[in-house]
Design a protein around this motif. Sequence first.
Motif, PDB file in Angstrom:
ATOM      1  N   ALA A   5     -30.190 112.171 -97.908  1.00 47.68           N
ATOM      2  CA  ALA A   5     -29.122 112.623 -97.024  1.00 47.68           C
ATOM      3  C   ALA A   5     -28.331 113.725 -97.710  1.00 47.68           C
ATOM      4  O   ALA A   5     -28.148 113.715 -98.927  1.00 47.68           O
ATOM      5  CB  ALA A   5     -28.201 111.465 -96.667  1.00 47.68           C
ATOM      6  N   CYS A  21     -30.806 114.399 -92.875  1.00 48.65           N
ATOM      7  CA  CYS A  21     -31.560 113.371 -93.587  1.00 48.65           C
ATOM      8  C   CYS A  21     -33.029 113.750 -93.538  1.00 48.65           C
ATOM      9  O   CYS A  21     -33.589 113.941 -92.457  1.00 48.65           O
ATOM     10  CB  CYS A  21     -31.346 111.999 -92.967  1.00 48.65           C
ATOM     11  SG  CYS A  21     -32.333 110.692 -93.744  1.00 48.65           S
ATOM     12  N   TRP A  35     -28.065 106.311 -88.730  1.00 48.26           N
ATOM     13  CA  TRP A  35     -26.973 106.631 -89.642  1.00 48.26           C
ATOM     14  C   TRP A  35     -26.000 105.464 -89.684  1.00 48.26           C
ATOM     15  O   TRP A  35     -25.623 104.907 -88.638  1.00 48.26           O
ATOM     16  CB  TRP A  35     -26.227 107.880 -89.167  1.00 48.26           C
ATOM     17  CG  TRP A  35     -27.023 109.134 -89.250  1.00 48.26           C
ATOM     18  CD1 TRP A  35     -27.767 109.711 -88.263  1.00 48.26           C
ATOM     19  CD2 TRP A  35     -27.152 109.987 -90.400  1.00 48.26           C
ATOM     20  NE1 TRP A  35     -28.350 110.861 -88.721  1.00 48.26           N
ATOM     21  CE2 TRP A  35     -27.978 111.053 -90.028  1.00 48.26           C
ATOM     22  CE3 TRP A  35     -26.642 109.954 -91.693  1.00 48.26           C
ATOM     23  CZ2 TRP A  35     -28.321 112.083 -90.909  1.00 48.26           C
ATOM     24  CZ3 TRP A  35     -26.971 110.976 -92.562  1.00 48.26           C
ATOM     25  CH2 TRP A  35     -27.802 112.013 -92.181  1.00 48.26           C
ATOM     26  N   ARG A  37     -22.378 104.077 -92.066  1.00 43.56           N
ATOM     27  CA  ARG A  37     -21.327 104.536 -92.968  1.00 43.56           C
ATOM     28  C   ARG A  37     -20.593 103.345 -93.567  1.00 43.56           C
ATOM     29  O   ARG A  37     -20.575 102.265 -92.989  1.00 43.56           O
ATOM     30  CB  ARG A  37     -20.335 105.461 -92.248  1.00 43.56           C
ATOM     31  CG  ARG A  37     -19.470 104.779 -91.180  1.00 43.56           C
ATOM     32  CD  ARG A  37     -18.623 105.801 -90.454  1.00 43.56           C
ATOM     33  NE  ARG A  37     -17.779 105.179 -89.432  1.00 43.56           N
ATOM     34  CZ  ARG A  37     -17.019 105.860 -88.583  1.00 43.56           C
ATOM     35  NH1 ARG A  37     -17.004 107.194 -88.627  1.00 43.56           N
ATOM     36  NH2 ARG A  37     -16.274 105.227 -87.694  1.00 43.56           N
ATOM     37  N   THR A  68     -26.535 112.534 -82.748  1.00 42.23           N
ATOM     38  CA  THR A  68     -27.671 112.511 -83.657  1.00 42.23           C
ATOM     39  C   THR A  68     -28.862 113.170 -82.976  1.00 42.23           C
ATOM     40  O   THR A  68     -29.025 113.066 -81.752  1.00 42.23           O
ATOM     41  CB  THR A  68     -28.003 111.083 -84.121  1.00 42.23           C
ATOM     42  OG1 THR A  68     -28.968 111.136 -85.173  1.00 42.23           O
ATOM     43  CG2 THR A  68     -28.541 110.233 -82.987  1.00 42.23           C
ATOM     44  N   LEU A  79     -26.948 114.473 -88.017  1.00 37.97           N
ATOM     45  CA  LEU A  79     -25.768 113.867 -87.413  1.00 37.97           C
ATOM     46  C   LEU A  79     -24.703 114.955 -87.312  1.00 37.97           C
ATOM     47  O   LEU A  79     -24.149 115.382 -88.334  1.00 37.97           O
ATOM     48  CB  LEU A  79     -25.251 112.695 -88.241  1.00 37.97           C
ATOM     49  CG  LEU A  79     -24.062 111.948 -87.620  1.00 37.97           C
ATOM     50  CD1 LEU A  79     -24.510 111.216 -86.348  1.00 37.97           C
ATOM     51  CD2 LEU A  79     -23.471 110.947 -88.619  1.00 37.97           C
ATOM     52  N   TYR A  92     -21.795 108.183 -95.886  1.00 39.74           N
ATOM     53  CA  TYR A  92     -22.727 108.093 -94.773  1.00 39.74           C
ATOM     54  C   TYR A  92     -24.146 107.941 -95.323  1.00 39.74           C
ATOM     55  O   TYR A  92     -24.565 108.692 -96.203  1.00 39.74           O
ATOM     56  CB  TYR A  92     -22.623 109.338 -93.896  1.00 39.74           C
ATOM     57  CG  TYR A  92     -21.394 109.299 -93.021  1.00 39.74           C
ATOM     58  CD1 TYR A  92     -20.122 109.463 -93.572  1.00 39.74           C
ATOM     59  CD2 TYR A  92     -21.493 109.087 -91.651  1.00 39.74           C
ATOM     60  CE1 TYR A  92     -18.980 109.409 -92.779  1.00 39.74           C
ATOM     61  CE2 TYR A  92     -20.360 109.041 -90.841  1.00 39.74           C
ATOM     62  CZ  TYR A  92     -19.113 109.199 -91.415  1.00 39.74           C
ATOM     63  OH  TYR A  92     -17.993 109.138 -90.623  1.00 39.74           O
ATOM     64  N   CYS A  94     -28.333 107.352 -94.481  1.00 40.55           N
ATOM     65  CA  CYS A  94     -29.458 107.459 -93.572  1.00 40.55           C
ATOM     66  C   CYS A  94     -30.336 106.228 -93.786  1.00 40.55           C
ATOM     67  O   CYS A  94     -30.534 105.792 -94.933  1.00 40.55           O
ATOM     68  CB  CYS A  94     -30.237 108.740 -93.887  1.00 40.55           C
ATOM     69  SG  CYS A  94     -31.678 109.013 -92.895  1.00 40.55           S
TER      70      CYS A  94
END
Length: 123
Positions: A5, A21, A35, A37, A68, A79, A92, A94
């Motif tokens: 990512a 990613c 994705w 976070r 996305t 994203l 964040y 992936c």
Amino acid sequence: VQLQASGGGLVQAGGSLRLSCAASGSISSIDDMGWYRQAPGKQRELVAEFTSGGSTNYADPVKGRFTTSRGNAKNMVYLQMSSLKLEDTAVYYCRARGHYYNDNGEPVVYGNWGQGTLVTVSS
């Protein structure tokens, strides 16, 4: 499958940022990518994902602000984050899920994560 990512950084509230990613390895075994976070002191949470059926799911806090998408090559997902808020500050990640068949012909399911990229939204 390995995931990388990138694209995180520091952005002011209301601004935009685009994360990328890149997947490598057995791309054909991937069923879906997404994705997630993780904010400081909080659990990792879903942000957006592609399902194996090709649809997309978004977490309620990001609906209408994040999008996305896939690249032309199957191994890239993006994203796009807009109207960023302070509460979007997080690392964040992936994630890819997929399956392959072992030597006995049995399906093996996996879920792999990238290393994460930090997004910091400032006031």
